[in-house]
Design a protein around this motif. Structure first.
Motif, PDB file in Angstrom:
ATOM      1  N   PHE A  12      -7.425  -1.846   2.705  1.00  0.00           N
ATOM      2  CA  PHE A  12      -6.059  -2.134   2.273  1.00  0.00           C
ATOM      3  C   PHE A  12      -6.146  -3.026   1.051  1.00  0.00           C
ATOM      4  O   PHE A  12      -6.713  -4.116   1.107  1.00  0.00           O
ATOM      5  CB  PHE A  12      -5.311  -2.834   3.415  1.00  0.00           C
ATOM      6  N   VAL A  14      -5.598  -5.698  -1.706  1.00  0.00           N
ATOM      7  CA  VAL A  14      -5.004  -7.022  -1.600  1.00  0.00           C
ATOM      8  C   VAL A  14      -3.678  -7.098  -2.351  1.00  0.00           C
ATOM      9  O   VAL A  14      -2.759  -7.809  -1.945  1.00  0.00           O
ATOM     10  CB  VAL A  14      -5.996  -8.099  -2.095  1.00  0.00           C
ATOM     11  N   ALA A  17      -1.036  -5.980  -0.161  1.00  0.00           N
ATOM     12  CA  ALA A  17      -0.710  -7.022   0.818  1.00  0.00           C
ATOM     13  C   ALA A  17       0.219  -8.060   0.199  1.00  0.00           C
ATOM     14  O   ALA A  17       1.177  -8.517   0.835  1.00  0.00           O
ATOM     15  CB  ALA A  17      -1.990  -7.690   1.312  1.00  0.00           C
ATOM     16  N   GLU A  20       3.628  -6.634   0.093  1.00  0.00           N
ATOM     17  CA  GLU A  20       4.286  -6.597   1.402  1.00  0.00           C
ATOM     18  C   GLU A  20       4.818  -7.972   1.785  1.00  0.00           C
ATOM     19  O   GLU A  20       5.932  -8.094   2.304  1.00  0.00           O
ATOM     20  CB  GLU A  20       3.321  -6.093   2.469  1.00  0.00           C
ATOM     21  N   LEU A  21       4.029  -9.009   1.532  1.00  0.00           N
ATOM     22  CA  LEU A  21       4.516 -10.362   1.811  1.00  0.00           C
ATOM     23  C   LEU A  21       5.751 -10.678   0.981  1.00  0.00           C
ATOM     24  O   LEU A  21       6.697 -11.309   1.455  1.00  0.00           O
ATOM     25  CB  LEU A  21       3.420 -11.389   1.518  1.00  0.00           C
ATOM     26  N   ARG A  37       2.197 -11.633  10.489  1.00  0.00           N
ATOM     27  CA  ARG A  37       1.954 -10.618   9.463  1.00  0.00           C
ATOM     28  C   ARG A  37       0.854 -11.065   8.510  1.00  0.00           C
ATOM     29  O   ARG A  37       0.050 -10.248   8.048  1.00  0.00           O
ATOM     30  CB  ARG A  37       3.248 -10.327   8.685  1.00  0.00           C
ATOM     31  N   GLU A  40      -2.378 -10.357  10.268  1.00  0.00           N
ATOM     32  CA  GLU A  40      -2.642  -8.911  10.294  1.00  0.00           C
ATOM     33  C   GLU A  40      -3.106  -8.404   8.931  1.00  0.00           C
ATOM     34  O   GLU A  40      -4.051  -7.605   8.834  1.00  0.00           O
ATOM     35  CB  GLU A  40      -1.383  -8.172  10.733  1.00  0.00           C
ATOM     36  N   LEU A  41      -2.446  -8.858   7.875  1.00  0.00           N
ATOM     37  CA  LEU A  41      -2.825  -8.412   6.533  1.00  0.00           C
ATOM     38  C   LEU A  41      -4.188  -8.967   6.134  1.00  0.00           C
ATOM     39  O   LEU A  41      -4.984  -8.271   5.493  1.00  0.00           O
ATOM     40  CB  LEU A  41      -1.758  -8.840   5.523  1.00  0.00           C
ATOM     41  N   ARG A  44      -6.856  -6.860   7.424  1.00  0.00           N
ATOM     42  CA  ARG A  44      -6.994  -5.572   6.747  1.00  0.00           C
ATOM     43  C   ARG A  44      -7.599  -5.685   5.351  1.00  0.00           C
ATOM     44  O   ARG A  44      -8.332  -4.796   4.918  1.00  0.00           O
ATOM     45  CB  ARG A  44      -5.632  -4.883   6.660  1.00  0.00           C
ATOM     46  N   VAL A  45      -7.291  -6.767   4.645  1.00  0.00           N
ATOM     47  CA  VAL A  45      -7.728  -6.827   3.245  1.00  0.00           C
ATOM     48  C   VAL A  45      -9.118  -7.426   3.074  1.00  0.00           C
ATOM     49  O   VAL A  45      -9.771  -7.197   2.056  1.00  0.00           O
ATOM     50  CB  VAL A  45      -6.730  -7.637   2.372  1.00  0.00           C
ATOM     51  N   PHE A 159      -5.957 -14.307  -1.101  1.00  0.00           N
ATOM     52  CA  PHE A 159      -4.906 -13.945  -0.157  1.00  0.00           C
ATOM     53  C   PHE A 159      -4.305 -15.189   0.493  1.00  0.00           C
ATOM     54  O   PHE A 159      -3.079 -15.290   0.646  1.00  0.00           O
ATOM     55  CB  PHE A 159      -5.457 -13.012   0.920  1.00  0.00           C
ATOM     56  N   ALA A 163      -0.491 -16.313   0.523  1.00  0.00           N
ATOM     57  CA  ALA A 163       0.178 -16.472   1.813  1.00  0.00           C
ATOM     58  C   ALA A 163       0.787 -17.865   1.936  1.00  0.00           C
ATOM     59  O   ALA A 163       1.879 -18.032   2.494  1.00  0.00           O
ATOM     60  CB  ALA A 163      -0.812 -16.227   2.950  1.00  0.00           C
TER      61      ALA A 163
END
Length: 247
Positions: A12, A14, A17, A20-21, A37, A40-41, A44-45, A159, A163
């Motif tokens: 996935f 980044v 991601a 999506e955030l 979330r 979860e992300l 995946r990344v 990330f 975040a």
């Protein structure tokens, strides 16, 4: 040994991601849902990750605010119960902490043995700035030793930074909404009090200051909030102050 979690089968990007955030609606997404979330992300990344969690430390108490599966929360709890470990060091010290091979780890021997027993040979905890009174860390767990190379570290760090901005924006949204609610309540309270003062000024042939004193005296006598006394007057309920305050 606990069952080994599987890696996310699909890579996935980044940037996806981040997007999506950025699309999360603060009005529809709670802080808990946002942290989940993020975990979860992150899973995946970041290459090599099998499970992820978010640790929050407030007033010397740590908790897993979000986690993607039992392995992550079990290994988080292993550190909380011992009062030491990479996730706590990362959260409080605001520096990345990594276990490259739990079988050879000497800084946190008790936790390292727990990692080996549960099938996680490496982990990485990245600081997640939340606010002054709360420290956070994004925890990434892998089954293989030396799972996190330079690319994984770069992705996880980038990330986590993004975040953290999302979390801080969420907090700003909550603070702004709370302030707006307080201001709205204050304005409505003032409006009711002004209405009640106007009624008293008309009924008692007094000025605004004396009308307010009558409201305050009635509030003290009845042990009720001044706003409730004022609302009762406006609504025509028997809450009208009967006596003028003494000199």
């Amino acid at each position: 040994m606990s069952p080994t979690p599987r890696r996310s089968p699909e890579p996935f990007d980044v940037r996806a991601a981040f997007a999506e955030l950025g699309r999360l609606s603060f009005a529809d997404t709670s802080m808990d849902a946002m942290l989940l979330r993020i975990a979860e992300l992150a899973k995946r990344v970041t290459p090599g990750v099998v499970e992820a969690s978010v640790t929050l430390v407030s007033r010397h108490k740590a908790t897993s605010a979000a986690f993607t599966g039992p392995l992550s929360v079990q290994l988080d709890e292993s550190q909380y119960s011992r009062g030491e470990g990479p996730c706590l060091e990362a959260a409080v010290g605001q520096e990345i902490q990594e276990i490259t091979d739990a079988r050879e780890e000497t800084r946190w021997p008790g936790h390292a043995r727990e990692c080996v027993a549960r099938g996680s040979l490496s982990s990485m905890s990245v600081p997640l700035p939340v606010k002054e009174s709360v420290h956070g860390a994004l925890n990434l767990y892998a089954t293989e030793a030396h799972a996190f190379g330079d690319q994984a570290k770069a992705v996880a760090t980038e990330f986590a930074s993004y975040a953290a901005i999302a979390v801080q924006n969420r907090q700003l949204y909550d603070s702004t909404r709370e302030l707006a609610e307080h201001l709205d309540t204050a304005m409505r309270t003032r409006a009711v009090i002004e209405q009640a003062k106007g009624i008293l000024m008309s009924q008692r042939r007094c000025d605004a200051a004396e009308a307010f004193n009558l409201l305050a005296a009635a509030s003290q006598r009845s042990n009720r909030k001044l706003r409730d006394i004022a609302q009762a007057i406006v609504d025509g309920v028997d809450g009208t102050p009967r006596d003028r305050p003494g000199p």
